[in-house]
Design a protein around this motif. Structure first.
Motif, PDB file in Angstrom:
ATOM      1  N   THR A   1      -6.694   8.657  -2.245  1.00  0.00           N
ATOM      2  CA  THR A   1      -7.245   9.151  -0.984  1.00  0.00           C
ATOM      3  C   THR A   1      -7.349  10.666  -0.921  1.00  0.00           C
ATOM      4  O   THR A   1      -7.847  11.198   0.064  1.00  0.00           O
ATOM      5  CB  THR A   1      -6.394   8.675   0.211  1.00  0.00           C
ATOM      6  OG1 THR A   1      -5.063   9.167   0.047  1.00  0.00           O
ATOM      7  CG2 THR A   1      -6.385   7.159   0.324  1.00  0.00           C
ATOM      8  N   ASN A   2      -6.862  11.359  -1.953  1.00  0.00           N
ATOM      9  CA  ASN A   2      -6.804  12.814  -1.877  1.00  0.00           C
ATOM     10  C   ASN A   2      -6.830  13.415  -3.279  1.00  0.00           C
ATOM     11  O   ASN A   2      -6.654  12.698  -4.265  1.00  0.00           O
ATOM     12  CB  ASN A   2      -5.535  13.247  -1.147  1.00  0.00           C
ATOM     13  CG  ASN A   2      -5.656  14.613  -0.502  1.00  0.00           C
ATOM     14  OD1 ASN A   2      -6.617  15.343  -0.709  1.00  0.00           O
ATOM     15  ND2 ASN A   2      -4.664  14.973   0.295  1.00  0.00           N
ATOM     16  N   ILE A   3      -7.029  14.707  -3.343  1.00  0.00           N
ATOM     17  CA  ILE A   3      -6.971  15.433  -4.614  1.00  0.00           C
ATOM     18  C   ILE A   3      -5.715  16.289  -4.628  1.00  0.00           C
ATOM     19  O   ILE A   3      -5.298  16.818  -3.600  1.00  0.00           O
ATOM     20  CB  ILE A   3      -8.225  16.308  -4.836  1.00  0.00           C
ATOM     21  CG1 ILE A   3      -8.210  16.912  -6.240  1.00  0.00           C
ATOM     22  CG2 ILE A   3      -8.342  17.382  -3.760  1.00  0.00           C
ATOM     23  CD1 ILE A   3      -9.507  17.615  -6.625  1.00  0.00           C
TER      24      ILE A   3
ATOM     25  N   TRP B   1      -3.273   5.315   8.359  1.00  0.00           N
ATOM     26  CA  TRP B   1      -2.670   4.144   9.003  1.00  0.00           C
ATOM     27  C   TRP B   1      -3.763   3.340   9.705  1.00  0.00           C
ATOM     28  O   TRP B   1      -3.832   2.124   9.569  1.00  0.00           O
ATOM     29  CB  TRP B   1      -1.595   4.557  10.009  1.00  0.00           C
ATOM     30  CG  TRP B   1      -0.403   5.159   9.334  1.00  0.00           C
ATOM     31  CD1 TRP B   1      -0.085   6.482   9.245  1.00  0.00           C
ATOM     32  CD2 TRP B   1       0.615   4.466   8.599  1.00  0.00           C
ATOM     33  NE1 TRP B   1       1.061   6.653   8.522  1.00  0.00           N
ATOM     34  CE2 TRP B   1       1.520   5.440   8.114  1.00  0.00           C
ATOM     35  CE3 TRP B   1       0.852   3.129   8.312  1.00  0.00           C
ATOM     36  CZ2 TRP B   1       2.640   5.106   7.362  1.00  0.00           C
ATOM     37  CZ3 TRP B   1       1.977   2.801   7.566  1.00  0.00           C
ATOM     38  CH2 TRP B   1       2.852   3.780   7.102  1.00  0.00           C
ATOM     39  N   ASN B   2      -4.641   4.031  10.453  1.00  0.00           N
ATOM     40  CA  ASN B   2      -5.726   3.343  11.156  1.00  0.00           C
ATOM     41  C   ASN B   2      -6.748   2.745  10.198  1.00  0.00           C
ATOM     42  O   ASN B   2      -7.399   1.754  10.508  1.00  0.00           O
ATOM     43  CB  ASN B   2      -6.428   4.284  12.131  1.00  0.00           C
ATOM     44  CG  ASN B   2      -5.534   4.695  13.279  1.00  0.00           C
ATOM     45  OD1 ASN B   2      -4.510   4.065  13.546  1.00  0.00           O
ATOM     46  ND2 ASN B   2      -5.902   5.772  13.954  1.00  0.00           N
TER      47      ASN B   2
ATOM     48  N   THR C   1       0.328  13.163   4.633  1.00  0.00           N
ATOM     49  CA  THR C   1      -0.714  12.637   3.747  1.00  0.00           C
ATOM     50  C   THR C   1      -1.951  12.164   4.499  1.00  0.00           C
ATOM     51  O   THR C   1      -2.910  11.716   3.881  1.00  0.00           O
ATOM     52  CB  THR C   1      -0.160  11.464   2.918  1.00  0.00           C
ATOM     53  OG1 THR C   1       0.176  10.398   3.793  1.00  0.00           O
ATOM     54  CG2 THR C   1       1.067  11.879   2.135  1.00  0.00           C
ATOM     55  N   MET C   2      -1.931  12.255   5.817  1.00  0.00           N
ATOM     56  CA  MET C   2      -3.090  11.797   6.596  1.00  0.00           C
ATOM     57  C   MET C   2      -4.299  12.677   6.306  1.00  0.00           C
ATOM     58  O   MET C   2      -4.171  13.877   6.119  1.00  0.00           O
ATOM     59  CB  MET C   2      -2.788  11.814   8.091  1.00  0.00           C
ATOM     60  CG  MET C   2      -1.712  10.832   8.516  1.00  0.00           C
ATOM     61  SD  MET C   2      -2.150   9.120   8.189  1.00  0.00           S
ATOM     62  CE  MET C   2      -0.844   8.654   7.060  1.00  0.00           C
TER      63      MET C   2
ATOM     64  N   ALA D   1       0.719   3.746   1.158  1.00  0.00           N
ATOM     65  CA  ALA D   1       0.490   3.350  -0.239  1.00  0.00           C
ATOM     66  C   ALA D   1      -0.712   4.116  -0.796  1.00  0.00           C
ATOM     67  O   ALA D   1      -1.720   3.533  -1.183  1.00  0.00           O
ATOM     68  CB  ALA D   1       0.279   1.849  -0.335  1.00  0.00           C
ATOM     69  N   THR D   2      -0.583   5.449  -0.820  1.00  0.00           N
ATOM     70  CA  THR D   2      -1.694   6.289  -1.244  1.00  0.00           C
ATOM     71  C   THR D   2      -1.219   7.362  -2.218  1.00  0.00           C
ATOM     72  O   THR D   2      -0.017   7.584  -2.378  1.00  0.00           O
ATOM     73  CB  THR D   2      -2.367   6.973  -0.038  1.00  0.00           C
ATOM     74  OG1 THR D   2      -1.417   7.822   0.608  1.00  0.00           O
ATOM     75  CG2 THR D   2      -2.915   5.953   0.943  1.00  0.00           C
ATOM     76  N   SER D   3      -2.192   8.036  -2.824  1.00  0.00           N
ATOM     77  CA  SER D   3      -1.874   9.090  -3.769  1.00  0.00           C
ATOM     78  C   SER D   3      -2.974  10.133  -3.802  1.00  0.00           C
ATOM     79  O   SER D   3      -4.158   9.817  -3.639  1.00  0.00           O
ATOM     80  CB  SER D   3      -1.708   8.500  -5.182  1.00  0.00           C
ATOM     81  OG  SER D   3      -1.395   9.515  -6.114  1.00  0.00           O
ATOM     82  N   ALA D   4      -2.565  11.365  -4.049  1.00  0.00           N
ATOM     83  CA  ALA D   4      -3.501  12.423  -4.419  1.00  0.00           C
ATOM     84  C   ALA D   4      -3.549  12.412  -5.945  1.00  0.00           C
ATOM     85  O   ALA D   4      -2.529  12.197  -6.611  1.00  0.00           O
ATOM     86  CB  ALA D   4      -3.007  13.771  -3.908  1.00  0.00           C
TER      87      ALA D   4
END
Length: 154
Positions: free
Chosen positions: A106-108, A58-59, A47-48, A65-68
Motif C-alpha cells: 500500500t505504500n513505498i 481500515w475503511n 500507516t494510513m 496487514a500492509t507494507s511499504a
C-alpha cells in the motif's frame, strides 16, 4: 440403497472432490530473499494513506496487514495492491516454526541516500525490502529485532 439417496451421495462426493482440488491448486510463487523492518506502533495509525492512494486502510478493508515496499519491489506503483506472503528466516528473532503472514502493498519505502544500504538505508536500490506495519511484523518476529531477513513470495 434407493435411487434418491444414491444420487444425493454422488452429488455430495462430487462437490467435495471439486472443493478439494480447487483449493490445493495454487502453491504460490517461488520464495525469494529480502529484509523487513516495521514502522509505527501497535495501532498502525501511522500507516494510513500511502503512495498507492488507498486512503484509510481500515475503511478500505486492509487493516494493519500492509507494507511499504522498497523502490525495487514497488516497481513505480505497479505493485500496489499485490499480496505477499512473508516469513522470517535465519534469525534468532524469528518466531518458532517461521510462521508466515500475508500483507498487501500500500505504500513505498523511499530510499535513504544518506545511509549505507546495509546500515539504515534498507530501502535503497537494489535492495528488496518490506517496511511492515508493527502488527504485521509481530506476527513473524520479535519487534525488538529491528530488521530481520525474510523470505517472500507473491
Amino acid at each position: 440403497m434407493d435411487q434418491s439417496l444414491y444420487s444425493k451421495c454422488l452429488v455430495i462426493l462430487s462437490v467435495m472432490g471439486m472443493i478439494g482440488t480447487s483449493s490445493a491448486a495454487y502453491a504460490g510463487g517461488p520464495w525469494r530473499r529480502a529484509s523487513a523492518t516495521f514502522y509505527g506502533d501497535e495501532t498502525a495509525r501511522e500507516t494510513m494513506g500511502g503512495a498507492c492512494g488507498y486512503g484509510n486502510l481500515w475503511n478500505s478493508g486492509y487493516g494493519a496487514a500492509t507494507s511499504a515496499l522498497s523502490t525495487v519491489l514497488f516497481n513505480d506503483g505497479y505493485s500496489c495492491g499485490q499480496c505477499f506472503q512473508i516469513r522470517c528466516v535465519s534469525s534468532p528473532n524469528c518466531y518458532y516454526g517461521s510462521p508466515a503472514t500475508v500483507v498487501t502493498a500500500t505504500n513505498i519505502c523511499p530510499p535513504n541516500w544518506g545511509q549505507n544500504s546495509n546500515n539504515g538505508g534498507w530501502c535503497n536500490p537494489p535492495r528488496a525490502h518490506f517496511d511492515l506495519t508493527k502488527p504485521a511484523f509481530m506476527k513473524i518476529a520479535n519487534w525488538k529485532a529491528g530488521i530481520i531477513p525474510v523470505s517472500y513470495r507473491r
